[in-house]
Write an enzyme that holds these catalytic residues in place. Structure first.
Site, PDB file in Angstrom:
ATOM      1  N   HIS A  33       0.840  -1.205   0.000  1.00  0.00           N
ATOM      2  CA  HIS A  33       0.000   0.000   0.000  1.00  0.00           C
ATOM      3  C   HIS A  33       0.877   1.257   0.000  1.00  0.00           C
ATOM      4  CE1 HIS A  33      -3.043  -2.800   1.904  1.00  0.00           C
ATOM      5  NE2 HIS A  33      -3.767  -2.228   0.967  1.00  0.00           N
ATOM      6  N   GLY A 143      -3.127  -1.339  -7.498  1.00  0.00           N
ATOM      7  CA  GLY A 143      -2.039  -2.311  -7.568  1.00  0.00           C
ATOM      8  C   GLY A 143      -2.285  -3.370  -8.630  1.00  0.00           C
ATOM      9  N   GLN A 149      -9.178  -6.527 -11.036  1.00  0.00           N
ATOM     10  CA  GLN A 149      -9.787  -5.296 -10.494  1.00  0.00           C
ATOM     11  C   GLN A 149      -9.287  -4.083 -11.273  1.00  0.00           C
ATOM     12  OE1 GLN A 149     -10.484  -4.302  -6.164  1.00  0.00           O
ATOM     13  NE2 GLN A 149      -8.534  -3.241  -6.395  1.00  0.00           N
TER      14      GLN A 149
END
Ligand code: PAF
Length: 285
Positions: A33, A143, A149
């Site tokens: 992250h 990411g 996604q």
């Protein structure tokens, strides 16, 4: 760093910003992250992260209740990383009334992750669209570990003419190759030792394709067997075209450099996903 819970207060705070780069998260932050935040910083004067565990993208038997929640340490990590604003809405802010309007994602959303997690991408797209409308960023970083996604969010941005540029970020891995994930903390010490096998198995496929193999189905079967032999319950191991995520031409007509191997499998009680480009190219999707 400002920590803001309401959408009104966030909009007011962001009036001061020239360019906003946004990183949506569900918290449980790790170095992967923080790499997203670092990439966001390269694009804008104001970096906004959100932390919201989105109930809509969890199935009834999934880990919504036990999903890692560590708001204080997450905010401390974001502050050290130089993030300007963290949006931490309660469920009442994001879903003040039942969310009966939903984004209908394309058929790709029913494959791979969507086949194992029905409704997952409806939930992801719906919350991402809402977050984009609240934050109104010029850039948003996602990411590449969640490759499907990334692809589906990009498609949504394109088809709904959203004025945001999606920036992909390379997967961050531990020294032994395991892709960093909030769910890695569920692994027992023995499972943590075994966990890099998912990456290694995908790497074996991508190396074989780079060396000229085009019998993708055999490679997939071999990889599934290798994982099953070592105690994994495999959801899918597939070779796909890296841009469209479509099934590659069976005669091997796709350029090998454009292919990727994707996988999802459960070790103990922990479901892990990963993907590997046949020829990794830094910063490219
Ligand atoms: O990737 C995630 O953590 C989530 O799917 C996202 C994009 C924050 C939406 O809830």
């Amino acid at each position: 760093m400002d920590i803001i819970e309401s959408d009104d207060a966030l909009r007011k705070r962001l009036r001061q910003a020239r360019h906003v780069a946004f990183v949506p998260t569900m918290g449980g932050l790790h170095a992967g992250h923080l790499a997203l935040m670092g990439l966001a910083r390269r694009h804008a004067d104001c970096v906004v992260a959100s932390i919201f565990v989105n109930r809509l993208q969890f199935g009834p038997n999934e880990d919504f209740d036990r999903y890692p929640r560590a708001l204080e340490s997450d905010c401390a990590a974001l502050e050290r990383e130089g993030v300007d604003v963290v949006f931490t809405p309660h469920e009442q802010v994001m879903y003040p009334t039942p969310q009966v309007y939903r984004v209908q994602p394309p058929p790709l959303a029913d494959e791979l992750e969507g086949a194992s997690r029905p409704g997952f991408f409806h939930g992801v797209c719906t919350v991402v669209l809402k977050l984009f409308n609240i934050v109104q960023p010029q850039f948003a970083v996602f990411g590449k570990k969640d490759r499907q996604q990334l692809k589906i969010v990009r498609g949504m941005v394109q088809q709904f003419n959203l004025p945001v540029q999606i920036i992909p970020c390379e997967t961050v891995r531990a020294d032994d190759g395991l892709a960093l994930s909030s769910r890695n903390r569920y692994l027992s010490p023995a499972e943590r030792t075994e966990a890099p096998r998912l990456y290694k198995t995908l790497r074996t496929i991508s190396d074989a394709i780079a060396a000229g193999r085009t019998d993708y189905a055999n490679l997939e079967v071999e990889a599934r067997a290798e994982l099953a032999r070592n105690g994994w319950k495999v959801d899918y191991i597939v070779v796909r075209h890296g841009l469209a995520l479509r099934i590659p031409h069976p005669e091997g007509f796709d350029h090998p450099n454009l292919l990727i191997a994707l996988g999802a499998a459960t070790l103990g009680g922990t479901r892990l996903i990963d993907n590997v480009d046949v020829i990794p190219k830094d910063g490219e999707d």
